[in-house]
Design a protein around this motif. Structure first.
Motif, PDB file in Angstrom:
ATOM      1  N   ILE A  14       4.335   7.458  -4.419  1.00  0.00           N
ATOM      2  CA  ILE A  14       3.996   8.410  -5.390  1.00  0.00           C
ATOM      3  C   ILE A  14       3.214   9.395  -5.187  1.00  0.00           C
ATOM      4  N   ASP A  15       2.569   9.007  -4.528  1.00  0.00           N
ATOM      5  CA  ASP A  15       2.020  10.233  -3.706  1.00  0.00           C
ATOM      6  C   ASP A  15       2.596  11.638  -3.664  1.00  0.00           C
ATOM      7  N   ASN A  16       3.396  11.018  -2.304  1.00  0.00           N
ATOM      8  CA  ASN A  16       4.583  11.777  -1.641  1.00  0.00           C
ATOM      9  C   ASN A  16       5.198  12.624  -2.497  1.00  0.00           C
ATOM     10  N   ASP A  72       1.770   3.551  -3.696  1.00  0.00           N
ATOM     11  CA  ASP A  72       0.810   4.398  -3.681  1.00  0.00           C
ATOM     12  C   ASP A  72       1.151   5.635  -2.893  1.00  0.00           C
ATOM     13  N   LYS A  73       1.750   5.399  -1.778  1.00  0.00           N
ATOM     14  CA  LYS A  73       1.580   6.626  -0.830  1.00  0.00           C
ATOM     15  C   LYS A  73       3.204   7.368  -1.267  1.00  0.00           C
ATOM     16  N   ARG A  81       4.236  13.201  -5.697  1.00  0.00           N
ATOM     17  CA  ARG A  81       3.329  14.026  -5.920  1.00  0.00           C
ATOM     18  C   ARG A  81       3.399  15.764  -5.628  1.00  0.00           C
ATOM     19  N   GLU A  82       2.937  15.748  -4.035  1.00  0.00           N
ATOM     20  CA  GLU A  82       2.721  16.668  -3.380  1.00  0.00           C
ATOM     21  C   GLU A  82       4.313  17.525  -3.209  1.00  0.00           C
ATOM     22  N   GLU A 134       6.018  16.145 -11.057  1.00  0.00           N
ATOM     23  CA  GLU A 134       5.276  15.252 -11.965  1.00  0.00           C
ATOM     24  C   GLU A 134       5.425  12.993 -12.213  1.00  0.00           C
ATOM     25  N   ASP A 165       0.300  -0.935  -0.060  1.00  0.00           N
ATOM     26  CA  ASP A 165      -0.123   0.279   0.055  1.00  0.00           C
ATOM     27  C   ASP A 165       0.740   1.212  -0.331  1.00  0.00           C
ATOM     28  N   ASP A 166       2.078   1.151   0.476  1.00  0.00           N
ATOM     29  CA  ASP A 166       2.704   2.572   0.475  1.00  0.00           C
ATOM     30  C   ASP A 166       3.493   2.562  -0.807  1.00  0.00           C
TER      31      ASP A 166
END
Length: 389
Positions: free
Chosen positions: A273-275, A270-271, A277-278, A282, A267-268
């Protein structure tokens, strides 16, 4: 204080039994009493019993008694008693527990003693607990035997003492083999433990490298981008500084997690990649196929490898370029691919980036996976592949 071993107690009991047997034999045999050698026979039996008692703790003293007692008996004309057949047990003990020198001397003693015994019997220089007539006939028969028969009789005497000696030697070798096997087993366990600790140290080093390297790459990218921000845009500068601070906090948290053996799950991914992006990076993420469960080790490996792949892409990729991440669930395997645009010559720097790429290969190899990296024109592609459980 060390208590006597079980073998020592058994030898003591056997020695006492020899002494009692000798006393009973002397008391019930008129042939022995006719020699009027009661004290000498008692001392001979006592010496034999003492040799049995000492064979476990003092084999060299036992071997000395085996020679001293018969020599004194022969010199004083003291007859040998049947109880002294216990010398066969002494031969067993000498081979079983004696030192190397004692073992070899006992073997030579058996050979020499057998020859001497046949010679003395032929000369009627010794007496054994039989009737006069029986022993006379036996002595005369030996005296009249040819050389070949005497040699055969020597071999018989040697076999009587040599058989228990060989039995003791066999047990000695068996004990030594068991001890050596135990030592080898302990050495193997220590070697495995050492290898495990070294592997754990290597894993810890790779984890710290991946975590810190990833965060520092993001911090470096944000710091460098700050140089190009307009001077009249404090909001953008504050945003960049906030991203740097967030990356530093995340790095500190991840390092603490590594040191406390906190493990990451799929699950991490995805996190992760999200981090990015934040933090202004890109990232284009695409997933193919139906996700399937991975083992715990594969989950950790997948997370760390993707983290290092993204770190290398940020560090060596073209500034401002997008990262393209693809995760494909294939028949029997899962594949993660990271693509990023690079400036000319940057792919060479990426391939020689140090322990990062090698660390990824080691991680993947440990779970049966592989890593490939190639440069297509101005695009660098890194692909990690792991078999499904």
């Amino acid at each position: 204080m060390t208590l006597p071993s079980r073998e020592t107690w058994w030898c003591a009991v056997a020695g006492l039994a020899v002494l009692l047997s000798g006393i009973v034999e002397y008391a019930t045999q008129q042939f022995l009493q006719s020699f009027d050698k009661g004290p000498s026979i008692t001392l001979a039996v006592l010496g034999t019993g003492l040799a049995v008692v000492l064979v476990r703790r003092l084999p060299w003293a036992s071997l000395a008694l085996v020679w001293i007692v018969p020599i004194v008996q022969t010199a004083t004309g003291t007859p040998f008693v049947v109880t002294q057949a216990a010398f066969a047990g002494v031969a067993f003990g000498l081979a079983r527990w004696g030192g190397t020198v004692v073992v070899w001397l006992s073997a030579l003693s058996i050979a020499a003693g057998s020859v001497i015994a046949v010679v003395l019997v032929a000369m009627q220089a010794v007496w054994v607990n039989f009737s006069y007539s029986s022993w006379d006939l036996a002595s005369q028969a030996v005296d009249q035997l040819g050389v070949g028969w005497r040699i055969g009789l020597v071999l018989v005497f040697a076999a009587v003492l040599g058989t228990p000696w060989l039995a003791g030697l066999t047990l000695r070798i068996s004990d030594r083999a068991r001890i050596d096997l135990g030592v080898a087993s302990r050495d193997r366990v220590r070697a495995e433990e050492t290898a495990r600790l070294r592997d754990a140290q290597a894993r810890l080093a790779r984890d710290v490298h991946d975590v810190v390297g990833h965060s520092l790459a993001v911090i470096l990218a944000q710091a460098e981008s700050g140089q190009y921000l307009p001077d009249d845009d404090p909001a953008a500068l504050k945003s960049a500084l906030a991203t740097i601070a967030s990356s530093a906090r995340t790095s500190l948290r991840d390092v603490r997690g590594v040191l406390t053996a906190t493990q990451d799950s799929t699950d991490d991914l995805d996190k992760l990649i999200d981090n990015l992006r934040e933090r202004g990076q890109e990232v284009v993420f695409r997933q193919e196929g139906l996700p399937r469960p991975l083992s715990e080790e594969q989950q950790i490996t997948g997370y760390r490898v993707l983290q290092e792949m993204l770190t290398n892409a940020i560090r060596h990729g073209r500034r401002g370029g997008a990262l393209i991440v693809r995760r494909a669930w294939l028949p029997g395997a899962v594949e993660v691919e990271v693509r990023n645009a690079v400036d000319p010559g940057a792919q060479d720097r990426a391939e020689s980036a140090g322990s990062g790429v090698e660390g990824m290969r080691e991680r993947l190899t440990a779970v049966g996976g592989s890593l490939s990296a190639r440069a297509d024109a101005d695009v660098y592609v890194a692909t990690a592949r792991m078999p499904l459980p």
